[in-house]
Motif scaffolding. Sequence first.
Motif, mmCIF file in Angstrom:
data_model
loop_
_atom_site.group_PDB
_atom_site.id
_atom_site.type_symbol
_atom_site.label_atom_id
_atom_site.label_comp_id
_atom_site.label_asym_id
_atom_site.label_seq_id
_atom_site.Cartn_x
_atom_site.Cartn_y
_atom_site.Cartn_z
ATOM 1 N N MET A 121 0.841 -1.195 0.000
ATOM 2 C CA MET A 121 0.000 0.000 0.000
ATOM 3 C C MET A 121 0.872 1.240 0.000
ATOM 4 S SD MET A 121 -2.865 1.208 2.826
ATOM 5 C CE MET A 121 -3.801 -0.293 2.583
ATOM 6 N N GLY A 122 0.609 2.114 -0.967
ATOM 7 C CA GLY A 122 1.325 3.377 -1.039
ATOM 8 C C GLY A 122 1.969 3.596 -2.397
ATOM 9 N N TRP A 123 2.860 4.579 -2.441
ATOM 10 C CA TRP A 123 3.486 4.987 -3.698
ATOM 11 C C TRP A 123 4.714 4.143 -3.988
ATOM 12 C CZ3 TRP A 123 1.167 8.752 -6.627
ATOM 13 C CH2 TRP A 123 0.152 9.476 -5.999
ATOM 14 N N ASN A 124 4.872 3.786 -5.264
ATOM 15 C CA ASN A 124 6.008 2.962 -5.658
ATOM 16 C C ASN A 124 6.391 3.295 -7.092
ATOM 17 O OD1 ASN A 124 8.024 1.049 -5.645
ATOM 18 N ND2 ASN A 124 6.691 -0.682 -5.189
ATOM 19 N N THR A 125 7.670 3.190 -7.380
ATOM 20 C CA THR A 125 8.153 3.392 -8.743
ATOM 21 C C THR A 125 7.965 2.114 -9.556
ATOM 22 O OG1 THR A 125 10.390 2.756 -8.067
ATOM 23 C CG2 THR A 125 9.862 5.114 -8.063
ATOM 24 N N VAL A 126 8.092 2.247 -10.869
ATOM 25 C CA VAL A 126 7.949 1.107 -11.768
ATOM 26 C C VAL A 126 9.123 1.083 -12.740
ATOM 27 C CG1 VAL A 126 5.435 1.116 -11.601
ATOM 28 C CG2 VAL A 126 6.546 2.405 -13.436
ATOM 29 N N GLU A 127 9.378 -0.091 -13.304
ATOM 30 C CA GLU A 127 10.428 -0.262 -14.311
ATOM 31 C C GLU A 127 9.753 -0.364 -15.678
ATOM 32 O OE1 GLU A 127 13.713 -0.269 -13.920
ATOM 33 O OE2 GLU A 127 13.577 0.049 -11.749
ATOM 34 N N VAL A 128 9.874 0.694 -16.465
ATOM 35 C CA VAL A 128 9.142 0.789 -17.731
ATOM 36 C C VAL A 128 9.988 0.239 -18.881
ATOM 37 C CG1 VAL A 128 7.922 2.330 -19.305
ATOM 38 C CG2 VAL A 128 7.990 2.847 -16.857
ATOM 39 N N PRO A 129 9.452 -0.693 -19.671
ATOM 40 C CA PRO A 129 10.184 -1.203 -20.822
ATOM 41 C C PRO A 129 10.161 -0.207 -21.978
ATOM 42 C CG PRO A 129 8.003 -2.163 -20.783
ATOM 43 C CD PRO A 129 8.122 -1.323 -19.544
ATOM 44 N N ASP A 130 11.090 -0.325 -22.890
ATOM 45 C CA ASP A 130 11.103 0.522 -24.070
ATOM 46 C C ASP A 130 9.828 0.293 -24.877
ATOM 47 O OD1 ASP A 130 13.600 1.497 -23.414
ATOM 48 O OD2 ASP A 130 14.672 0.045 -24.680
ATOM 49 N N GLY A 131 9.275 1.374 -25.391
ATOM 50 C CA GLY A 131 8.128 1.253 -26.281
ATOM 51 C C GLY A 131 6.778 1.185 -25.594
ATOM 52 N N SER A 132 6.727 1.409 -24.282
ATOM 53 C CA SER A 132 5.437 1.396 -23.596
ATOM 54 C C SER A 132 4.602 2.581 -24.052
ATOM 55 C CB SER A 132 5.632 1.466 -22.080
ATOM 56 O OG SER A 132 4.397 1.696 -21.424
ATOM 57 N N ARG A 133 3.385 2.305 -24.513
ATOM 58 C CA ARG A 133 2.483 3.382 -24.911
ATOM 59 C C ARG A 133 1.847 4.037 -23.692
ATOM 60 N NH1 ARG A 133 -1.710 0.689 -28.827
ATOM 61 N NH2 ARG A 133 -1.668 -0.800 -27.103
ATOM 62 N N LEU A 134 1.461 3.231 -22.720
ATOM 63 C CA LEU A 134 0.759 3.779 -21.571
ATOM 64 C C LEU A 134 1.631 4.683 -20.707
ATOM 65 C CD1 LEU A 134 -1.532 0.988 -20.076
ATOM 66 C CD2 LEU A 134 -2.102 2.828 -21.648
ATOM 67 N N LEU A 135 2.905 4.374 -20.626
ATOM 68 C CA LEU A 135 3.790 5.101 -19.725
ATOM 69 C C LEU A 135 4.757 6.012 -20.467
ATOM 70 C CD1 LEU A 135 4.443 2.207 -17.197
ATOM 71 C CD2 LEU A 135 2.853 4.106 -16.976
ATOM 72 N N GLY A 136 4.496 6.241 -21.749
ATOM 73 C CA GLY A 136 5.351 7.118 -22.527
ATOM 74 C C GLY A 136 5.375 8.537 -21.961
#
Length: 219
Positions: free
Chosen positions: A131-146
């Motif tokens: 529960m709470g705020w956390n960072t994410v590891e975004v792969p190359d080419g992600s549309r949602l997290l661009g």
Amino acid sequence: MAELSRGGKQKETPKVVILDYGSGNLRSAERAVARTGVDVTVTSDLEAAAAADGLVVPGVGAYAACMAGIEQLGAGPVIAERVAAGKPVLGICVGMQILFDSGVEHGVETKGLGLLPGSVTKLAAERIPHMGWNTVEVPDGSRLLGGLAADTRFYFVHSYAAQDLDVLAQAGAKVTTASHDLPFAAVVETGALSAAQFHPEKSADAGYTLLSNWVATLR
């Protein structure tokens, strides 16, 4: 409502349905999606869900209860048909989890919608829930997290997640991970199907960016 296209002609504002099957933060999700400028309807009307430019499947609470709501409404085939036809679907929190083959809670396995491979299981972490705020590891080419910075944080509230990342990778899904002692799927993107384990509607500007990126795929 309509907006101008690049050629100066009017085009219809995308229509998004937030599926009401008895589970989910419906009004907060409605407000968050409406902020992106689309027409938003919260409804259990399956014809509207099938016809919308985008469909959001929310969900909070227990996996089995959410699946029971989906089955009672008869929404499973509508969601599956949209994905097969390339019409965007976004699952959020437990609305993401029920897209998988199954979910296991308290030793009981419940069949899911089978649109994503693998099972949702309890997080192997010292502290539950996550529960709470956390960072994410975004792969190359992600549309949602661009367009988001590497240290962007999202708001999570969950005790279960999809943790078999190899199965998702083998299926060709683009997977964004987060870690709570061990890694799990935070975002999954494959074809018309997108899903987020965290709550975009509770994730401030980062959540708005994700929803805006998803809405951009509807235009």
